[in-house]
Design a protein around this motif. Structure first.
Motif, PDB file in Angstrom:
ATOM      1  N   PHE A  58       0.830  -1.211   0.000  1.00 55.03           N
ATOM      2  CA  PHE A  58       0.000   0.000   0.000  1.00 55.03           C
ATOM      3  C   PHE A  58       0.865   1.263   0.000  1.00 55.03           C
ATOM      4  CE2 PHE A  58      -2.468  -3.388   1.963  1.00 55.03           C
ATOM      5  CZ  PHE A  58      -3.639  -3.348   1.215  1.00 55.03           C
ATOM      6  N   SER A  59       1.981   1.202  -0.704  1.00 54.06           N
ATOM      7  CA  SER A  59       2.907   2.332  -0.694  1.00 54.06           C
ATOM      8  C   SER A  59       2.475   3.449  -1.628  1.00 54.06           C
ATOM      9  CB  SER A  59       4.314   1.855  -1.099  1.00 54.06           C
ATOM     10  OG  SER A  59       4.275   1.184  -2.349  1.00 54.06           O
ATOM     11  N   GLY A  60       1.354   3.282  -2.348  1.00 57.40           N
ATOM     12  CA  GLY A  60       0.899   4.309  -3.255  1.00 57.40           C
ATOM     13  C   GLY A  60       0.092   5.413  -2.612  1.00 57.40           C
ATOM     14  N   GLY A  66      -2.299   4.315   4.271  1.00 55.91           N
ATOM     15  CA  GLY A  66      -1.766   3.004   3.937  1.00 55.91           C
ATOM     16  C   GLY A  66      -1.928   2.014   5.066  1.00 55.91           C
ATOM     17  N   PHE A  67      -1.663   2.461   6.299  1.00 56.25           N
ATOM     18  CA  PHE A  67      -1.799   1.553   7.438  1.00 56.25           C
ATOM     19  C   PHE A  67      -3.264   1.173   7.650  1.00 56.25           C
ATOM     20  CE2 PHE A  67      -2.039   0.610  12.054  1.00 56.25           C
ATOM     21  CZ  PHE A  67      -1.190  -0.487  12.060  1.00 56.25           C
ATOM     22  N   SER A 120       5.286  -7.104  -4.947  1.00 56.94           N
ATOM     23  CA  SER A 120       4.897  -5.925  -4.179  1.00 56.94           C
ATOM     24  C   SER A 120       4.249  -4.868  -5.076  1.00 56.94           C
ATOM     25  CB  SER A 120       6.133  -5.312  -3.511  1.00 56.94           C
ATOM     26  OG  SER A 120       7.013  -4.786  -4.488  1.00 56.94           O
ATOM     27  N   TYR A 121       3.753  -3.805  -4.430  1.00 52.42           N
ATOM     28  CA  TYR A 121       3.162  -2.669  -5.160  1.00 52.42           C
ATOM     29  C   TYR A 121       4.198  -2.034  -6.095  1.00 52.42           C
ATOM     30  CZ  TYR A 121       0.616   1.710  -5.945  1.00 52.42           C
ATOM     31  OH  TYR A 121      -0.036   2.777  -6.515  1.00 52.42           O
ATOM     32  N   VAL A 126      -1.154  -1.556  -8.593  1.00 50.91           N
ATOM     33  CA  VAL A 126      -2.378  -1.791  -7.826  1.00 50.91           C
ATOM     34  C   VAL A 126      -2.822  -3.256  -7.855  1.00 50.91           C
ATOM     35  CG1 VAL A 126      -4.012  -1.364  -9.709  1.00 50.91           C
ATOM     36  CG2 VAL A 126      -4.662  -0.777  -7.365  1.00 50.91           C
ATOM     37  N   SER A 127      -2.306  -4.041  -8.788  1.00 46.59           N
ATOM     38  CA  SER A 127      -2.661  -5.470  -8.822  1.00 46.59           C
ATOM     39  C   SER A 127      -2.202  -6.190  -7.565  1.00 46.59           C
ATOM     40  CB  SER A 127      -2.043  -6.136 -10.052  1.00 46.59           C
ATOM     41  OG  SER A 127      -2.549  -5.575 -11.238  1.00 46.59           O
TER      42      SER A 127
END
Length: 560
Positions: A58-60, A66-67, A120-121, A126-127
């Motif tokens: 969720f780094s986007g 994100g958390f 990972s992201y 987003v997948s």
């Protein structure tokens, strides 16, 4: 056959004699419990690694969002548990307990293993989080079918007068699974180092599940069907429509609703507050490093886990209801002082700074946004109130709010007042520079006031923190130890798997599973690190009142 509402206060001496558990059956019960430990191990790995998963998948979006997204994906597995309860409960009541075990085990193990292989992201965008959520949904479906079967299976093997004691071993499996996950995570963390663990080492605990899956499937294949189901099948009394019988008939549906409101939803919020919210609170709110948090929680779990068996044993003598109700009441009364003490002793510098130099945001409430961005599009950089609160939320600093209609925001740290720059009319580069200047000034003021960037490991009063965590887990053992026996005893054999599974998984999947997400969103919205505790306190209090009024005592019932 007697109805579920008819058998409430039978004298134990007048009950038909239940079969006595043989040595072989005790080994089968042990095997069932070990298999369930593995499923919980799989399910809770994600919760333990929520902070790392935030960075990986969720780094986007901004860190706070994100958390909360990571917690929402954690909760997604809980959201579908009631549906798993319906699907596998129906199969378990029509086909049998053993075959259902094997299916749920396979789904859970494969889903967990695949999480360890997900890109990972940063690799696929987003997948990555979409695939992660899909695997969490599969895990939730599997677990929705697991617990009711395990509890029913063990209870139907247990002699009368010992169901609380026997099923309490199933109740330990959730905590033992969490404990096993903690041990693996701690071991890998120390073996590869914190930096490598955050980069790639976090995958190892998920991949290890393949080995555990093989062992657990072998154990489950040795099981025999429960005697109660075998007898019912031989007599031709297997339900042909367990869902209809369980939920379309008011007599049974009423018991389902009473079980949910008067027992399970309180048990659920106490369970997830005592074990998961406490872990997240230490790591995110009090800034204790992840490895130390894992160790502290693991020690508390190790010390308190035998109490599951004690309360199960005691419930065979004094009843299920008084123990569960006492746990809910104690939690509702003491959560606020316990978490305040946790703050004081886990990060004394932060606690002292908050007392001597409190942070206050002065702003016009009408110009403030809720500090939760569900699509990751809001940068909180146009309104002065948002700029202030976004910075404090990311810094993990608690703050109070002072409403001043029409005013631009300012932040007071002790005696220092820092105005927030008005950026709405600035060009993007100038806006970023103005915000960076405000943040640098605020960071300097926080440091001068004694606010630490992280908890000092040497300053943590570990014995006291472990003692507080032990009390929180002890509440868990009170509400959870006797509840499997209670739920089994509430419903008749032919629809027992289905009937008990649904209220259990609505309570634990929805009221409990969403607790971390809801509580942290409440904290982000208010700035008060304790505000999220209102959720479990209110739910536990409602459960106590409803349970005292509506919940029957069941420990003297026959389950044949």
């Amino acid at each position: 056959m007697r109805g579920t509402a008819d058998i409430i206060s039978d004298d134990a001496a007048g009950l038909p004699k239940h079969h006595k558990a043989t040595a072989n059956e005790k080994l089968v019960i042990l095997g069932s419990s070990l298999g369930t430990v593995f499923e919980w191990y799989d399910f809770y790995l994600y919760g333990l690694l929520a902070t790392i998963i935030t960075a990986q998948f969720f780094s986007g979006v901004n860190e706070t969002t994100g958390f909360i997204f990571a917690l929402a994906a954690f909760a997604a597995g809980f959201a579908v548990r009631p549906f798993g309860a319906l699907v596998f409960g129906r199969i378990g009541d029509m086909v049998g307990r053993k075959n259902t075990f094997l299916v749920t085990m396979g789904i859970m193990g494969l889903s967990t293993f695949l999480v360890g292989l997900l890109p990972s992201y940063a690799s696929i965008g987003v997948s990555a989080p979409l695939m992660l959520v899909a695997l969490r949904l599969l895990q939730g479906l599997a677990l929705g079918g697991e617990y009711g079967g395990a509890a029913t299976y063990v209870a139907e093997h247990a002699p009368d007068g010992k169901r609380g004691f026997y099923t309490s071993f199933i109740q330990t499996t959730a905590t033992l699974g969490l404990f096993a996950a903690l041990l693996v995570v701690i071991g890998v963390r120390y073996a590869v180092g914190e930096e490598a663990f955050r980069d790639w080492g976090w995958r190892i605990p998920f991949l290890v599940s393949a080995l555990l899956l093989g062992v657990s499937l072998w154990i489950r294949m040795q099981l025999e069907e429960s005697p109660a189901f075998t007898k019912m099948k031989a007599e031709g009394r297997v339900s042909k429509a367990p869902l209809t019988e369980a939920f379309a008939r008011w007599g049974n549906l009423r018991i389902v609703l009473i079980a949910l409101v008067g027992a399970v939803m309180g048990q659920a919020v106490v369970w997830y507050t005592g074990q998961f919210y406490a872990l997240f609170f230490l790591e995110k709110m009090l800034k204790v490093d992840g490895a130390t948090t894992n160790v502290l929680i693991a020690i508390a779990l190790l010390l308190a886990t035998p109490a599951f068996v004690f309360w199960g044993w005691l419930s065979d003598r004094v009843g299920r209801k008084p123990i569960i109700m006492a746990g809910c009441l104690l939690a509702a009364i003491t959560y606020f002082p316990l978490f305040d003490a946790l703050s004081r002793y886990a990060n004394p510098a932060l606690y002292a700074a908050a007392q001597t130099s409190p942070v206050v945001v002065t702003a016009d409430d009408a110009r403030c946004s809720v500090q939760f961005d569900p699509i990751g599009a809001n940068k909180f950089d146009l309104k002065t109130c948002d700029i202030a609160k976004s910075f404090l939320a990311k810094a993990g600093v608690a703050y109070a709010n002072t409403a001043t209609p029409g005013a631009e925001a300012s932040v007071r740290i002790g005696a220092t007042v820092i105005p927030v720059p008005v950026t709405a009319s600035l060009a993007p580069d100038a806006r970023r520079a103005a915000i960076a200047g405000f943040q640098a000034e605020a960071k300097a003021a926080l440091a001068a006031a004694g606010y630490p960037e992280a908890a000092d490991p040497a300053a943590i009063n570990k014995p006291v923190v472990i003692g507080i965590l032990f009390i929180l887990v002890l509440y868990v053992t009170m509400v959870y130890g006797p509840i499997a026996a209670l739920l089994v005893e509430l419903f008749p054999t032919n629809i027992r798997y289905t009937s008990m599974s649904l209220p259990y998984h609505i309570g634990n999947g929805w009221f409990g599973g969403f607790l971390p997400t809801v509580a942290f969103a409440m904290v982000a919205a208010t700035g008060d690190i304790y505000y999220g505790l209102w959720y479990p306190v209110v739910v536990a209090a409602i459960c106590f009142v409803a349970g005292m009024v509506l919940l029957p005592e069941t420990f003297r019932r026959s389950i044949d």
